[in-house]
Write an enzyme that holds these catalytic residues in place. Structure first.
Site, PDB file in Angstrom:
ATOM      1  N   ASP A  12      17.348  34.783  37.076  1.00 27.44           N
ATOM      2  CA  ASP A  12      17.433  36.170  36.609  1.00 27.44           C
ATOM      3  C   ASP A  12      18.870  36.646  36.786  1.00 27.44           C
ATOM      4  OD1 ASP A  12      16.783  38.662  35.726  1.00 27.44           O
ATOM      5  OD2 ASP A  12      15.530  39.211  37.435  1.00 27.44           O
ATOM      6  N   ASP A 106      18.199  37.615  29.610  1.00 25.82           N
ATOM      7  CA  ASP A 106      18.782  37.477  30.947  1.00 25.82           C
ATOM      8  C   ASP A 106      17.885  36.788  31.970  1.00 25.82           C
ATOM      9  OD1 ASP A 106      16.960  39.537  31.051  1.00 25.82           O
ATOM     10  OD2 ASP A 106      18.184  40.827  32.329  1.00 25.82           O
ATOM     11  N   GLU A 107      16.765  36.207  31.546  1.00 29.12           N
ATOM     12  CA  GLU A 107      15.948  35.492  32.524  1.00 29.12           C
ATOM     13  C   GLU A 107      15.147  34.385  31.850  1.00 29.12           C
ATOM     14  OE1 GLU A 107      12.564  37.481  34.349  1.00 29.12           O
ATOM     15  OE2 GLU A 107      12.672  39.075  32.861  1.00 29.12           O
TER      16      GLU A 107
END
Length: 360
Positions: A12, A106-107
Site C-alpha cells: 500500500d 496505489d495498492e
C-alpha cells in the site's frame, strides 16, 4: 494432505497522490497538501500526512478540509501522472511474482508462495520491493506479509507510513485477539453497532458466538465473519480478475430532492447499459441504485431477478423502482446518484442460476 499456507504481501503506497505531488514539487514537501479540485461540490482525493492531523481524509468535502486547515495547499489531481507511477510500481512487483492483483493505483496483493526472484522469504521479498520503490520512484510504501489476503491487508496498515509488519501462521490468533471489529473488512458502522449490542468489540470476542448463531443473525455474512475471526480467508490472488459490475454515476451542481432524480436515473441507466453491451457475452441480473445525500451519507438499493434487464429502458425502470425503497425524510436532498449492473457473468453461467431473489 493439507496445502502449505500461502505467502501473501499487501503493498500500500503511503498517501500516494499527495506524495507524488510533493515529490514532483519540492515546495510542497513538509506542508499539508490536499489533492482535490476546489469548489462546493468537490471531495478530497488524498491528503498528505502533514494534513491528516487536522482531521482531513479522502472522500470528505473539500470545503470542510479547507475549514479544518486554512493553510493547506490544494492541488488538482493529475491521474495521468499517477497512472504512470503506478505502472512503474507494478513493474517492480512483476520482478518477484506473476500473481499480482491490483486493487487500485496505489495498492495490490502479491502471492509470493513460489518466488521467481531467488530471495529467501516473503519478508525479504517485501523489503526488496519497498527498497526498489523508494530507489526508483522516490516514494514510500508500507507492506503486510501474512498467510492470506485478509491478514496481509490489515498488517500493511500496522506500521504506516513506510513500514512492514509480518504475521506468521503461528501468530494469527494473537494478532487478531485485541483487534477492534471495525478493522475487519466489511464491518461498517452499522454492523459494528450490531456487534457492540452483543457485547462484541474485538475480534477475540467475535469468536464467542457459534457459527449457527452468527448465520441466524447475519445470514451468509455471519459465516464470513466467523471465518475471519479465526484468520481464515481462502480467496486466491486473482491477477486477471474480470469486472463484476458496470455503473455510471453523477454528482449534481445543486442538491436535488428524490422526486427530481428520474431524468438523471434514465440518463445514467443508458450509460451503464452501453458499458454492459461493450462486454460481449456478459449478462447481469442485479440492478443497483446508489445515492449520496447532501451530508455525504451513502446508501444503495439493489434487486436481483431471474431474468436480466433486456434494455436500457428496462434498466431505468428497475432503478426507478428501487428509488421507491428509499425511506429517508421528504426534505432530504441528494448530491449524487448512480445506476449499475452487478454480478456480471457469462451467458452459460446465467443459464444455470435462474432463481429469483431480492436484496436490499
Amino acid at each position: 494432505m493439507t496445502a502449505p499456507p500461502r505467502k501473501i504481501i499487501h503493498v500500500d503506497m503511503d498517501a500516494f497522490y499527495a506524495s507524488v505531488e510533493q515529490r514532483d514539487d519540492p515546495s510542497l514537501r513538509g506542508r499539508p497538501v490536499v489533492v482535490a479540485w476546489r469548489g462546493a461540490r468537490s471531495v478530497v482525493c488524498a491528503a498528505s500526512y502533514e494534513a491528516r492531523p487536522f482531521g482531513i481524509h479522502s472522500a470528505m468535502p473539500a470545503l470542510r478540509a479547507e475549514r479544518l486547515c486554512p493553510q493547506a495547499v490544494f492541488v488538482p489531481p493529475d491521474f495521468t501522472r499517477y497512472r504512470a507511477v503506478s505502472a512503474q510500481i507494478r513493474e517492480i512487483f512483476s520482478r518477484h511474482t506473476a500473481l499480482i492483483e491490483p486493487l487500485s493505483l496505489d495498492e495490490a496483493y502479491l502471492d509470493v508462495s513460489e518466488l521467481r526472484s531467488g530471495l529467501p522469504s516473503a519478508t525479504a521479498t517485501a523489503e526488496a520491493i519497498r527498497a526498489a520503490i523508494r530507489e526508483e520512484t522516490q516514494l514510500t510504501a508500507s507492506a503486510g506479509v501474512a498467510p492470506n489476503k485478509f491478514l496481509a491487508k490489515i498488517a500493511s496498515d500496522h506500521r504506516k507510513p513506510d513500514g512492514i509488519f509480518v504475521v506468521r501462521p503461528s501468530q494469527v490468533e494473537d494478532f487478531l485477539r485485541e483487534l477492534p471489529v471495525g478493522r475487519v473488512p466489511g464491518v461498517g458502522k452499522v454492523m459494528q453497532r450490531k456487534l457492540e449490542a452483543l457485547d462484541i468489540r474485538t475480534v477475540g470476542e467475535l469468536r464467542r458466538p457459534s457459527l449457527d448463531e452468527l448465520e441466524q443473525r447475519f445470514g451468509r455474512w455471519g459465516r464470513r465473519i466467523y471465518e475471519l475471526a479465526r484468520g481464515v480467508d481462502e480467496r486466491p490472488v486473482e491477477p486477471h480478475r474480470e469486472r463484476v459490475q458496470v455503473s455510471a454515476e453523477d454528482t449534481f451542481a445543486e442538491d436535488l430532492p428524490l422526486e427530481a432524480l428520474t431524468p438523471h436515473i434514465h440518463r445514467l441507466a443508458e450509460k451503464a447499459w452501453n458499458g454492459l453491451t461493450s462486454k460481449q457475452g456478459r449478462i447481469a441480473r442485479t440492478v443497483v441504485l446508489k445515492l449520496k445525500t447532501a451530508d455525504f451519507q451513502t446508501m444503495t438499493r439493489s434487486l436481483t431477478r431471474a431474468t436480466p434487464p433486456s434494455s436500457a429502458q428496462e434498466l431505468a425502470e428497475l432503478a426507478g423502482a428501487l428509488r421507491e425503497r428509499v425511506n429517508e425524510p421528504a426534505h432530504t436532498r441528494y448530491r449524487l446518484v448512480g445506476v449499475g449492473l452487478a454480478g456480471l457473468m457469462d451467458e452459460g453461467e446465467m443459464a444455470i442460476q435462474g432463481q429469483l431473489f431480492d436484496t436490499f
